[in-house]
Write an enzyme that holds these catalytic residues in place. Structure first.
Site, PDB file in Angstrom:
ATOM      1  N   ASP A  45      19.072  59.983  61.319  1.00 53.19           N
ATOM      2  CA  ASP A  45      19.736  59.494  60.111  1.00 53.19           C
ATOM      3  C   ASP A  45      20.657  60.562  59.915  1.00 53.19           C
ATOM      4  O   ASP A  45      21.989  60.234  59.438  1.00 53.19           O
ATOM      5  CB  ASP A  45      18.833  59.254  58.930  1.00 53.19           C
ATOM      6  CG  ASP A  45      18.283  57.693  58.826  1.00 53.19           C
ATOM      7  OD1 ASP A  45      18.737  56.961  59.774  1.00 53.19           O
ATOM      8  OD2 ASP A  45      17.485  57.486  58.004  1.00 53.19           O
ATOM      9  N   ARG A 148      19.683  70.022  30.712  1.00 53.36           N
ATOM     10  CA  ARG A 148      19.341  71.402  30.848  1.00 53.36           C
ATOM     11  C   ARG A 148      17.936  71.444  31.869  1.00 53.36           C
ATOM     12  O   ARG A 148      17.133  70.461  31.701  1.00 53.36           O
ATOM     13  CB  ARG A 148      18.816  72.182  29.888  1.00 53.36           C
ATOM     14  CG  ARG A 148      19.685  72.591  28.885  1.00 53.36           C
ATOM     15  CD  ARG A 148      19.205  73.218  27.453  1.00 53.36           C
ATOM     16  NE  ARG A 148      20.440  73.393  26.615  1.00 53.36           N
ATOM     17  CZ  ARG A 148      20.988  72.676  25.845  1.00 53.36           C
ATOM     18  NH1 ARG A 148      20.631  71.617  26.054  1.00 53.36           N
ATOM     19  NH2 ARG A 148      22.010  73.163  24.949  1.00 53.36           N
TER      20      ARG A 148
END
Length: 273
Positions: A45, A148
């Site tokens: 891939d 965050r």
């Protein structure tokens, strides 16, 4: 028909590429690395990802077909011992193909650098290795959350089986016109809150990410990595382009998922019976 060949540097791939070129030339099919109708990749891939970015300027006309020389991939349909069968299919090619959605990423910078546009086959990741990444995430024009954590990943349906899945994202059928956002180790406590769950964004919507701090960011698009860019904002949406794969034989998407993630376990179960 004009064919280009891309292979990785592993000995087994190089040997198979030499065999393929020798046999394809005997058919009269032209080899054209500059303007191919079809790109054959030999490797895995990752090799197909490299070929996709090499020829992304031809996405409206080129098709891809992959031969894997290692483990079964999501983009590589043919095994290394099936070269003769693949060449026979190429000889009788009738333009068969299946197309999948791609990710459009627009990046603007706050240092006067010209904006960039990227197309991803799998995903785009923004992360910060040293310290916490803080950014505002918008859906269309509306602020959704202040994130965050370590970073965020936005993936295509076909890319949903990669990094996104490892982050707890859903596996999305590639006929679904959507993109998916998954969070990387988000901070959630009484002060800071994020959704924490994957978000699947519809075709007519888009995601805007605005980093609060520009230092120490790492931005990746598939296998491409960009460090220390002064990123002002990123806009993610479904690309107008699509990727086209030559499909001479069809394996159902969920069969690919089962083979990749469950098949070995099922074989072990059968062995124990």
């Amino acid at each position: 028909m004009r064919i280009a060949l891309v292979n990785n540097n592993k000995p087994v791939s190089i040997k198979l590429a030499e065999e393929f070129l020798s046999k394809i030339k005997a058919t009269g099919i032209a080899i054209d690395d500059e303007n191919p109708d079809l790109v054959v990749t030999i490797g895995g891939d990752g090799t197909l990802l490299s070929a996709f970015h090499k020829y992304q300027h031809l996405l409206s006309t080129v098709r891809f077909v992959g031969v894997h020389t290692g483990h079964l991939g999501f983009y590589t349909d043919w095994r290394d011992y099936e070269i003769e069968d693949l060449i026979e299919s190429l000889k009788h090619d009738k333009g068969e193909s299946v197309s999948y959605p791609l990710l459009d990423v627009r990046v603007s910078y706050n240092n006067g650098e010209e904006s960039d546009r990227f197309i991803a086959l799998n995903e785009a990741v923004l992360k910060k290795v040293d310290g916490t990444m803080v950014c505002e995430i918008f859906v269309k024009e509306e602020l959704f959350e202040t994130f965050r954590g370590d970073g965020i990943c936005v993936s295509t349906p076909t890319g949903s089986t990669g990094i996104s899945k490892s982050l707890g994202g859903a596996v999305i059928h590639p006929r679904t016109e959507a993109i998916q956002l998954t969070e990387m180790a988000s901070v959630n406590n009484r002060v800071y809150r994020t959704l924490s769950s994957p978000m699947i964004i519809a075709k007519d919507e888009w995601i805007v990410v605005k980093p609060i701090e520009e230092h120490g960011l790492i931005f990746t698009v598939d296998h491409l990595t960009f460090r220390d860019k002064k990123i002002d904002q990123l806009i993610y949406r479904i690309a107008k382009e699509r990727v086209h794969f030559a499909r001479y034989r069809h394996m159902h998407f969920w069969n690919r998922v089962e083979n990749a993630f469950i098949g070995i376990a099922n074989n072990h179960k059968q062995d124990r019976k």
